[in-house]
Scaffold this active site. Structure first.
Site, PDB file in Angstrom:
ATOM      1  N   GLY A  75      34.141  43.995  41.141  1.00 13.09           N
ATOM      2  CA  GLY A  75      34.932  42.846  41.523  1.00 13.09           C
ATOM      3  C   GLY A  75      35.011  42.651  43.022  1.00 13.09           C
ATOM      4  O   GLY A  75      35.717  41.767  43.498  1.00 13.09           O
ATOM      5  N   ALA A 100      31.990  39.907  38.528  1.00 11.78           N
ATOM      6  CA  ALA A 100      32.808  38.698  38.467  1.00 11.78           C
ATOM      7  C   ALA A 100      33.537  38.544  39.790  1.00 11.78           C
ATOM      8  O   ALA A 100      34.026  39.526  40.357  1.00 11.78           O
ATOM      9  CB  ALA A 100      33.814  38.770  37.316  1.00 11.78           C
ATOM     10  N   ASN A 102      36.198  36.997  39.864  1.00 11.03           N
ATOM     11  CA  ASN A 102      37.590  37.074  39.433  1.00 11.03           C
ATOM     12  C   ASN A 102      37.602  37.471  37.957  1.00 11.03           C
ATOM     13  O   ASN A 102      36.893  36.868  37.151  1.00 11.03           O
ATOM     14  CB  ASN A 102      38.285  35.726  39.640  1.00 11.03           C
ATOM     15  N   HIS A 136      45.923  33.613  49.600  1.00 17.40           N
ATOM     16  CA  HIS A 136      45.855  35.009  49.171  1.00 17.40           C
ATOM     17  C   HIS A 136      46.744  35.868  50.066  1.00 17.40           C
ATOM     18  O   HIS A 136      47.248  35.409  51.097  1.00 17.40           O
ATOM     19  CB  HIS A 136      44.417  35.531  49.235  1.00 17.40           C
ATOM     20  N   LYS A 140      43.816  40.755  52.026  1.00 16.46           N
ATOM     21  CA  LYS A 140      42.511  40.396  51.472  1.00 16.46           C
ATOM     22  C   LYS A 140      41.502  40.316  52.608  1.00 16.46           C
ATOM     23  O   LYS A 140      41.716  39.616  53.594  1.00 16.46           O
ATOM     24  CB  LYS A 140      42.578  39.076  50.708  1.00 16.46           C
ATOM     25  N   THR A 147      36.528  33.869  44.538  1.00 12.83           N
ATOM     26  CA  THR A 147      37.004  32.860  43.594  1.00 12.83           C
ATOM     27  C   THR A 147      36.858  31.461  44.177  1.00 12.83           C
ATOM     28  O   THR A 147      36.400  30.535  43.496  1.00 12.83           O
ATOM     29  CB  THR A 147      38.474  33.130  43.229  1.00 12.83           C
TER      30      THR A 147
END
Length: 238
Positions: A75, A100, A102, A136, A140, A147
């Protein structure tokens, strides 16, 4: 299932909590003080590794895992310039790689909603200007987020006059992504179409990290015993 957690920050700890509650075993926890390269002897016992580290370390971690025949659920974002190399290694090693941007079920449904709305808005692309905004947490590391980029790519796939995304320039052929960072915010994503007479906005607001962690754990359970390259569309049959 015997797991390795590659990245043991807030997300890694939440995945661990859910994994232990589900009866899984965590054999290895990797962070900045405990590098994967120094723990290779544990990997033969690991059934799946869940990788939520940093953009700077993800590629090396994934390569070490795949070369040890350990399936990887990843991720981590902002390293994808090397994704083709990782997928080639996965095929060569006959292992499994699941990526992915997300892992939230709601976000992946939101991706599909974003693409569908873009198709509906296509005949009106001259009247409505589209842009993205994401919020976010301040820790981060990448901006825009994976995303946000996935949402932008969903628009680019539909609109012929949009060929790339930008976080600084809203002119055609760019999809503008505005990124904001605030304390203790799991994540908000807005896709907005604006004309001279009205606006249309779709939003996804995360309430906690649990949805993301649960999705990653479900992906790990699903990928166990498989070989190949996968994503959330495969898991959710979207």
């Amino acid at each position: 299932m015997k797991l390795a957690l590659i990245g043991y920050g807030k997300m890694g700890k939440e995945i661990e909590r859910l994994a232990l509650d589900a009866g899984h075993e965590v054999l290895l926890k990797i962070d900045s003080s405990n590098l994967l390269i120094d723990n290779l002897e544990v990997l033969p016992e690991v059934e799946v590794a869940i990788e939520f580290s940093t953009p700077e370390t993800a590629y090396e971690n994934i390569c070490l895992l795949l070369s040890s025949k350990v399936p990887v659920v990843c991720g981590t974002t902002a390293w994808l310039d090397k994704r083709e190399e990782v997928e080639a290694m996965c095929i060569k090693e006959q292992s499994a790689f699941f990526y992915a941007s997300n892992f939230s079920l709601g976000v992946n449904l939101f991706f599909k909603l974003n693409s569908k709305l873009a198709e509906l808005m296509l005949p009106f692309k001259e009247e409505y200007k589209v842009a993205l905004k994401e919020i976010h947490h301040t820790t981060k590391l990448d901006a825009p987020s994976g995303t946000g980029i996935t949402l932008a790519e969903g628009l680019i796939d539909v609109f012929p006059n949009k060929t790339k995304w930008s976080d600084t320039d809203a002119s055609d052929p760019n999809v503008l992504i505005e990124s904001e960072r605030l304390p203790d915010v799991p994540g908000t994503h807005d896709v907005k179409y604006e004309s001279s007479v009205d606006s249309i906005t779709i939003s996804h607001v995360a309430h906690s990290r649990t949805g993301f962690a649960k999705g990653a754990l479900v992906a790990a359970e699903w990928i166990k015993g498989k070989t190949g390259i996968f994503g959330m569309d495969d898991l959710l049959n979207l």
